[in-house]
Design a protein around this motif. Structure first.
Motif, mmCIF file in Angstrom:
data_model
loop_
_atom_site.group_PDB
_atom_site.id
_atom_site.type_symbol
_atom_site.label_atom_id
_atom_site.label_comp_id
_atom_site.label_asym_id
_atom_site.label_seq_id
_atom_site.Cartn_x
_atom_site.Cartn_y
_atom_site.Cartn_z
ATOM 1 N N VAL A 1 4.992 3.483 48.759
ATOM 2 C CA VAL A 1 3.813 4.298 48.671
ATOM 3 C C VAL A 1 2.722 3.723 48.907
ATOM 4 O O VAL A 1 1.906 4.133 49.756
ATOM 5 C CB VAL A 1 3.853 4.581 46.934
ATOM 6 N N LEU A 2 2.623 2.296 48.769
ATOM 7 C CA LEU A 2 1.275 1.560 49.377
ATOM 8 C C LEU A 2 1.153 1.602 50.918
ATOM 9 O O LEU A 2 0.145 2.294 51.269
ATOM 10 C CB LEU A 2 1.512 0.048 49.267
ATOM 11 N N TRP A 3 2.343 1.625 51.573
ATOM 12 C CA TRP A 3 2.200 1.894 53.118
ATOM 13 C C TRP A 3 1.865 3.505 53.327
ATOM 14 O O TRP A 3 0.842 3.453 54.270
ATOM 15 C CB TRP A 3 3.486 1.427 53.849
ATOM 16 N N THR A 4 2.306 4.230 52.490
ATOM 17 C CA THR A 4 1.957 5.787 52.795
ATOM 18 C C THR A 4 0.622 6.033 52.559
ATOM 19 O O THR A 4 -0.273 6.592 53.226
ATOM 20 C CB THR A 4 2.840 6.645 51.962
ATOM 21 N N LEU B 1 -3.933 -7.710 44.696
ATOM 22 C CA LEU B 1 -2.425 -7.746 44.484
ATOM 23 C C LEU B 1 -2.287 -8.499 42.857
ATOM 24 O O LEU B 1 -2.854 -9.658 42.784
ATOM 25 C CB LEU B 1 -1.697 -8.661 45.396
ATOM 26 N N ASN B 2 -1.620 -7.825 42.076
ATOM 27 C CA ASN B 2 -1.574 -8.317 40.854
ATOM 28 C C ASN B 2 -0.225 -9.211 40.829
ATOM 29 O O ASN B 2 0.627 -8.853 40.890
ATOM 30 C CB ASN B 2 -1.456 -7.253 39.944
ATOM 31 N N VAL B 3 -0.602 -10.470 40.672
ATOM 32 C CA VAL B 3 0.612 -11.477 40.484
ATOM 33 C C VAL B 3 1.145 -11.710 39.271
ATOM 34 O O VAL B 3 0.253 -11.437 38.384
ATOM 35 C CB VAL B 3 0.297 -12.832 41.417
ATOM 36 N N PRO B 4 2.491 -12.015 39.189
ATOM 37 C CA PRO B 4 2.866 -12.407 37.837
ATOM 38 C C PRO B 4 1.897 -13.264 37.209
ATOM 39 O O PRO B 4 1.846 -14.309 37.797
ATOM 40 C CB PRO B 4 4.355 -12.507 37.944
ATOM 41 N N THR C 1 -9.802 1.835 47.629
ATOM 42 C CA THR C 1 -8.891 0.560 47.659
ATOM 43 C C THR C 1 -7.647 0.708 46.931
ATOM 44 O O THR C 1 -7.562 1.636 45.988
ATOM 45 C CB THR C 1 -9.770 -0.396 46.954
ATOM 46 N N LEU C 2 -6.711 0.079 47.521
ATOM 47 C CA LEU C 2 -5.256 0.091 46.965
ATOM 48 C C LEU C 2 -4.922 -1.272 46.075
ATOM 49 O O LEU C 2 -4.962 -2.204 46.677
ATOM 50 C CB LEU C 2 -4.198 0.439 48.021
ATOM 51 N N LYS C 3 -4.459 -1.111 44.890
ATOM 52 C CA LYS C 3 -4.217 -2.117 44.093
ATOM 53 C C LYS C 3 -2.759 -2.328 43.858
ATOM 54 O O LYS C 3 -2.102 -1.284 43.325
ATOM 55 C CB LYS C 3 -5.147 -2.002 42.855
ATOM 56 N N VAL C 4 -1.981 -3.374 43.937
ATOM 57 C CA VAL C 4 -0.726 -3.441 43.554
ATOM 58 C C VAL C 4 -0.475 -3.935 42.262
ATOM 59 O O VAL C 4 -0.954 -4.777 41.739
ATOM 60 C CB VAL C 4 -0.013 -4.556 44.658
ATOM 61 N N SER C 5 0.543 -3.160 41.571
ATOM 62 C CA SER C 5 0.674 -3.424 40.019
ATOM 63 C C SER C 5 1.424 -4.808 39.987
ATOM 64 O O SER C 5 2.255 -5.358 40.756
ATOM 65 C CB SER C 5 1.756 -2.281 39.780
ATOM 66 N N ALA C 6 1.079 -5.263 38.548
ATOM 67 C CA ALA C 6 1.755 -6.444 38.447
ATOM 68 C C ALA C 6 3.315 -6.352 38.110
ATOM 69 O O ALA C 6 4.130 -7.487 38.381
ATOM 70 C CB ALA C 6 1.336 -6.876 37.173
#
Length: 324
Positions: free
Chosen positions: A161-164, A205-208, A179-184
């Motif tokens: 989904v991110l790449w798309t 990017l949400n890191v753990p 802007t695209l934000k990555v979930s934890a």
């Protein structure tokens, strides 16, 4: 009381003056550990209030942030675009725009709410990732709808989904400044993975929240993409409370979004009015947690590096070629 030796410009450690006077000084910070990166326009940290599940919760957050003087760069929602009406999205867009705050909404179907059984096994299966073409299509549908209504930040929990969506903004299907934000829940845990997410289109990017300080330094040696981290994590993400480390997290992880989550509270996704009282109460408390963390920053001498309010873009990042 005498401070223990520290590099000029470094925040002091908690308890440093008292412990130094007792002969228990903290080790001096290694300048090589510090992140060399910052947000465009200056500043090394921004703030985010997560789990703001609709206009009513948003109003609570905005009111409480004014009362407690908590600066906010981004407000995010976790239930998904599909859980909001057009009128609710527009109301949230307008309310955040008035304060120059970035609004981030979650995209589409997720494996945890799908019919697949593997996510309910001990292994967790594929977790939140989009299962099949139709799930990806639902995420894209959400992205197009949300951006047409004025949303400028989308939260994603699937690499495809991110790449798309990155390709969609390059092609002009959604606005280029989205802007695209990555979930934890799919956040990278090593520098190689972090660099791949950046190249797939991630703007933050949400890191753990259980990554060590050394892990943050390792990531910053390969990527300048903004990092999101729960300073207090929800229970389903471990329930970690890292407030006393906040200054060092910034020193190692900048550019860093400080996310003020809340432990010891039930989950609220997907949100509905049956969860109204809990959602409003926890929204208010997240802002208070932010105030506590910012007070610690001030006491430790690191509050002055906040990025300007209203800033939202990530700067120049590395991407894979979308023409291939």
């Amino acid at each position: 009381m005498t401070d223990s030796p520290r590099h000029p410009g470094s925040p002091r450690h908690p308890g440093e003056p008292a412990l130094s006077a007792l002969g228990l000084p903290s080790p001096a910070a290694d300048p090589a550990d510090a992140s060399p990166h910052a947000f465009p326009g200056g500043g090394r940290w921004r703030t985010e209030i997560p789990s703001c599940e609709g206009p009513e919760a948003l109003a609570v957050v905005l009111k409480e942030s004014s009362r407690l003087d908590v600066p906010i760069h981004r407000i995010s929602q976790g239930s998904g675009v599909w859980m909001l009406t057009d009128a609710e999205i527009i109301e949230m867009v307008e309310a955040t725009a008035e304060r120059d705050i970035e609004l981030c909404l979650f995209t589409g179907p997720r494996g945890t709410w799908d019919t697949g059984a593997s996510v309910r096994t001990d292994s967790g299966g594929a977790g939140l990732r989009a299962r099949g073409h139709n799930a990806v299509a639902g995420c894209v549908e959400d992205a197009v709808r949300a951006t047409e209504l004025g949303v400028k930040c989308l939260l994603v929990a699937d690499e495809g989904v991110l790449w798309t969506l990155h390709r969609a903004r390059v092609a002009g299907i959604i606005p280029a400044d989205t802007t695209l934000k990555v979930s934890a829940l799919i956040g990278p845990v090593n520098p190689a993975a972090y660099a791949v997410f950046e190249r797939l289109g991630a703007d933050s990017l949400n890191v753990p929240s259980d990554l060590t300080l050394d892990h943050l330094t390792e990531i910053r040696r390969v990527s300048a993409a903004p990092m999101d981290m729960y300073i207090e994590a929800p229970d389903d993400l471990g329930g970690y409370v890292r407030m006393y480390e906040v200054a060092e997290l910034i020193r190692r992880g900048a550019p860093l979004y400080l996310k003020f989550g809340l432990s010891k509270t039930p989950g609220i996704y997907p949100y509905g009015h049956h969860l109204r009282e809990l959602t409003l109460a926890t929204a208010k408390e997240r802002v208070r947690r932010g105030r506590l963390a910012l007070d610690l920053l001030a006491r430790h001498g690191a509050a002055g590096s906040m990025a300007p309010l209203g800033s939202r873009l990530p700067g120049d990042l590395k991407r894979f070629d979308t023409a291939e």
